[in-house]
Design an enzyme around this catalytic site. Sequence first.
Site, PDB file in Angstrom:
ATOM      1  N   SER A  74     122.687 146.415  98.331  1.00 37.34           N
ATOM      2  CA  SER A  74     122.050 146.728  97.041  1.00 37.34           C
ATOM      3  C   SER A  74     123.096 146.730  95.933  1.00 37.34           C
ATOM      4  O   SER A  74     124.298 146.744  96.207  1.00 37.34           O
ATOM      5  CB  SER A  74     121.405 148.117  97.113  1.00 37.34           C
ATOM      6  OG  SER A  74     122.432 149.095  97.183  1.00 37.34           O
TER       7      SER A  74
ATOM      8  N   ASP B 221     119.921 142.823  98.033  1.00 36.09           N
ATOM      9  CA  ASP B 221     118.672 143.588  98.044  1.00 36.09           C
ATOM     10  C   ASP B 221     118.357 144.067  96.618  1.00 36.09           C
ATOM     11  O   ASP B 221     119.224 144.637  95.944  1.00 36.09           O
ATOM     12  CB  ASP B 221     118.877 144.789  98.984  1.00 36.09           C
ATOM     13  CG  ASP B 221     117.615 145.589  99.205  1.00 36.09           C
ATOM     14  OD1 ASP B 221     116.519 145.005  99.124  1.00 36.09           O
ATOM     15  OD2 ASP B 221     117.732 146.801  99.487  1.00 36.09           O
TER      16      ASP B 221
END
Length: 284
Positions: free
Chosen positions: A50, A83
């Site tokens: 992320s 992500d």
Amino acid sequence: MSLVPMRQILDEAEKGDYGVGAYNVNNMEQLQAIMWAADETKSPVILQVSKTALKYTDKKLLVAMVNVVADTYKDIPVSLHLDHGPSLELVKEVIDLGFTSVMIDASRMTLEENIAITKEVVEYAHPKGVAVQAELGKVPYLGSEQLDIDWNEIMTDPDEAKKMVKETGVDALAVAIGNAHGFFREKSEPDFNRLAKIRAKLPNTPLILHGASDWVNGKVVKAIEGGICAFNIDTDTRIAFCSAICKVAGDKHCEVNDPRKFLKVARDDVQKAVERKIRMFAVK
Ligand code: G3H
Ligand code: 13P
Ligand code: ZN
């Protein structure tokens, strides 16, 4: 084997009627744990990072570590995925660093805006052999977003999904069918009917389920039958990590559920300790 294109992992999962886990990675121990599990079960795996993880780690160090494990476990297909990519800028940066797949998450924008930015990402990614995932509908972060969810309002519209894929050429689509991030609260029953409609409109597009930590057996089987081929998992492995540390520390009421909360302060304190040593050694 070096990193493989994400589309290859997803297409094989679809053909074989199984699901692949996409696991969030922040550090070496999580990376090792995921790879050991993939090796033990001889299963393909998606390693995903992320924007928060990219801030926490050194991007190049992370990519280097992932390449080392992909090389070590030659018989395990491994893909490296961004992500919830928040911007074209970050997407470009990670593609240039060697990610094999990216998600552009414009799910909080209008459909037109979502299509426009996703298209730009596809135009940058595809010539470089990088696959793109988009999200349509909203997979909420319960706990941080409002608790009173109007599920019908936020779930993926099948016609819009078709339009999105047709106009962008995106490789995979994250769908909202009552799933939510975290362990808090999802729709009481996933909307499998909606999933079937999305699938009917998009028979060749791999569909992705975010917030899958708390999806188990029967629900997972139905999701795979409905066309889901990858499940995003973060909370479950975060909790495993933190619970183990709390157990060793003898803390029965430990509420930390993000490894970075432990590791960031530990890392800072090690840095301080080493700096103290270096200064002490620098006697002239
Ligand atoms: O859906 C988001 C993932 O769980 C990543 O979370 O931004 O805290 O790394 P993070
Ligand atoms: P969970 O934290 O609910 O497993 O969701 C993970 C996710 O969707 C990452 O994109
Ligand atoms: Zn997610």
